[in-house]
Design a protein around this motif. Structure first.
Motif, PDB file in Angstrom:
ATOM      1  N   PHE A  68     -31.977   9.339  22.949  1.00 54.41           N
ATOM      2  CA  PHE A  68     -32.111  11.199  23.111  1.00 54.41           C
ATOM      3  C   PHE A  68     -33.631  11.403  22.843  1.00 54.41           C
ATOM      4  O   PHE A  68     -33.811  12.463  23.520  1.00 54.41           O
ATOM      5  N   GLU A  69     -34.179  10.925  21.943  1.00 52.00           N
ATOM      6  CA  GLU A  69     -35.683  11.358  21.898  1.00 52.00           C
ATOM      7  C   GLU A  69     -36.467  10.911  23.202  1.00 52.00           C
ATOM      8  O   GLU A  69     -37.226  11.655  23.589  1.00 52.00           O
ATOM      9  N   LEU A  70     -36.112   9.919  23.746  1.00 48.75           N
ATOM     10  CA  LEU A  70     -36.915   9.309  24.913  1.00 48.75           C
ATOM     11  C   LEU A  70     -36.521  10.272  26.106  1.00 48.75           C
ATOM     12  O   LEU A  70     -37.349  10.607  26.728  1.00 48.75           O
ATOM     13  N   VAL A  71     -35.197  10.648  26.417  1.00 51.91           N
ATOM     14  CA  VAL A  71     -34.885  11.664  27.441  1.00 51.91           C
ATOM     15  C   VAL A  71     -35.616  12.932  27.263  1.00 51.91           C
ATOM     16  O   VAL A  71     -36.251  13.599  27.916  1.00 51.91           O
ATOM     17  N   SER A  72     -35.742  13.548  25.790  1.00 50.02           N
ATOM     18  CA  SER A  72     -36.592  14.574  25.434  1.00 50.02           C
ATOM     19  C   SER A  72     -37.857  14.546  25.854  1.00 50.02           C
ATOM     20  O   SER A  72     -38.427  15.580  26.331  1.00 50.02           O
ATOM     21  N   ILE A  73     -38.476  13.342  25.477  1.00 48.34           N
ATOM     22  CA  ILE A  73     -40.141  13.121  25.701  1.00 48.34           C
ATOM     23  C   ILE A  73     -40.145  13.154  27.236  1.00 48.34           C
ATOM     24  O   ILE A  73     -40.963  13.816  28.001  1.00 48.34           O
ATOM     25  N   THR A  80     -42.461  14.578  34.595  1.00 45.78           N
ATOM     26  CA  THR A  80     -41.232  13.937  34.754  1.00 45.78           C
ATOM     27  C   THR A  80     -40.252  14.729  34.460  1.00 45.78           C
ATOM     28  O   THR A  80     -39.083  14.342  34.575  1.00 45.78           O
ATOM     29  N   ARG A  81     -40.408  16.029  34.222  1.00 47.43           N
ATOM     30  CA  ARG A  81     -39.317  16.966  33.568  1.00 47.43           C
ATOM     31  C   ARG A  81     -37.965  17.087  34.657  1.00 47.43           C
ATOM     32  O   ARG A  81     -37.066  17.361  34.464  1.00 47.43           O
ATOM     33  N   TYR A  82     -38.192  16.991  36.152  1.00 45.64           N
ATOM     34  CA  TYR A  82     -37.224  16.986  37.077  1.00 45.64           C
ATOM     35  C   TYR A  82     -36.659  15.587  37.373  1.00 45.64           C
ATOM     36  O   TYR A  82     -35.859  15.734  38.339  1.00 45.64           O
ATOM     37  N   VAL A  83     -37.254  14.564  36.946  1.00 44.05           N
ATOM     38  CA  VAL A  83     -36.592  13.321  37.105  1.00 44.05           C
ATOM     39  C   VAL A  83     -35.188  13.134  36.388  1.00 44.05           C
ATOM     40  O   VAL A  83     -35.183  13.186  35.192  1.00 44.05           O
ATOM     41  N   PRO A  84     -34.222  13.085  37.009  1.00 41.79           N
ATOM     42  CA  PRO A  84     -32.919  13.135  36.259  1.00 41.79           C
ATOM     43  C   PRO A  84     -32.689  11.963  35.725  1.00 41.79           C
ATOM     44  O   PRO A  84     -33.081  10.686  35.848  1.00 41.79           O
TER      45      PRO A  84
END
Length: 160
Positions: A68-73, A80-84
């Motif tokens: 979850f931390e990885l996804v948050s980063i 990278t914010r728009y990479v699903p």
């Protein structure tokens, strides 16, 4: 715009679970996806600085950083914010799903995978990614590329 079947999508998979990796690659093998496998969150963060994927599948089993931390980063980074990002794991508890969503994940899928569910989620997120990209680089009124995208494409062509 090219059909989803015509594009060569880059998908990164981050997991220590060889069984899950094997299942994902088996389920997605028919589509024209280029799959990059990593076993650590730090490795995927390094990879995305060189090659931006179209989708990232993150296993809750990675050990160097919490999934979850990885996804948050990834989601807090302007590039990278728009990479699903789709999180997967054995835990089907609501708290696990909520944690994934709170971190910014675009979906959570449980192991063992149901083939149709994984294919549908990946397909939907890739289409959504394409639509967001197209909206970000074209003018609503004319449908032409924005000035920034025009110069990016011209630079790419000149370099080629």
């Amino acid at each position: 715009m090219a059909s989803i079947l015509d594009k060569n999508y880059q998908i990164f998979i981050v997991s220590h679970n060889d069984e899950a990796i094997s299942a994902i690659t088996h389920i997605l093998h028919e589509a024209s996806y280029t799959i990059t496998l990593t076993k650590s969150g730090m490795e995927v963060l390094s990879l995305i600085s060189y090659k931006l994927p179209h989708l990232i599948l993150v296993g809750t089993d990675i050990i160097d950083i919490n999934a979850f931390e990885l996804v948050s980063i990834i989601k807090k980074n302007s590039i990278t914010r728009y990479v699903p990002c789709i999180v997967f794991g054995y835990d089907n508890e609501i708290n696990e799903r909520i944690s994934a969503i709170d971190a910014g994940a675009d979906g959570y899928i449980t192991l063992p995978f149901k083939t149709e569910e994984l294919q549908a989620l990946v397909h939907a997120k890739l289409i959504q990614h394409d639509e967001l990209y197209l909206l970000s680089v074209t003018d609503d009124l004319t449908g032409l590329f924005t000035r920034k995208e025009f110069f990016r494409k011209v630079s790419f062509e000149i370099e080629s």
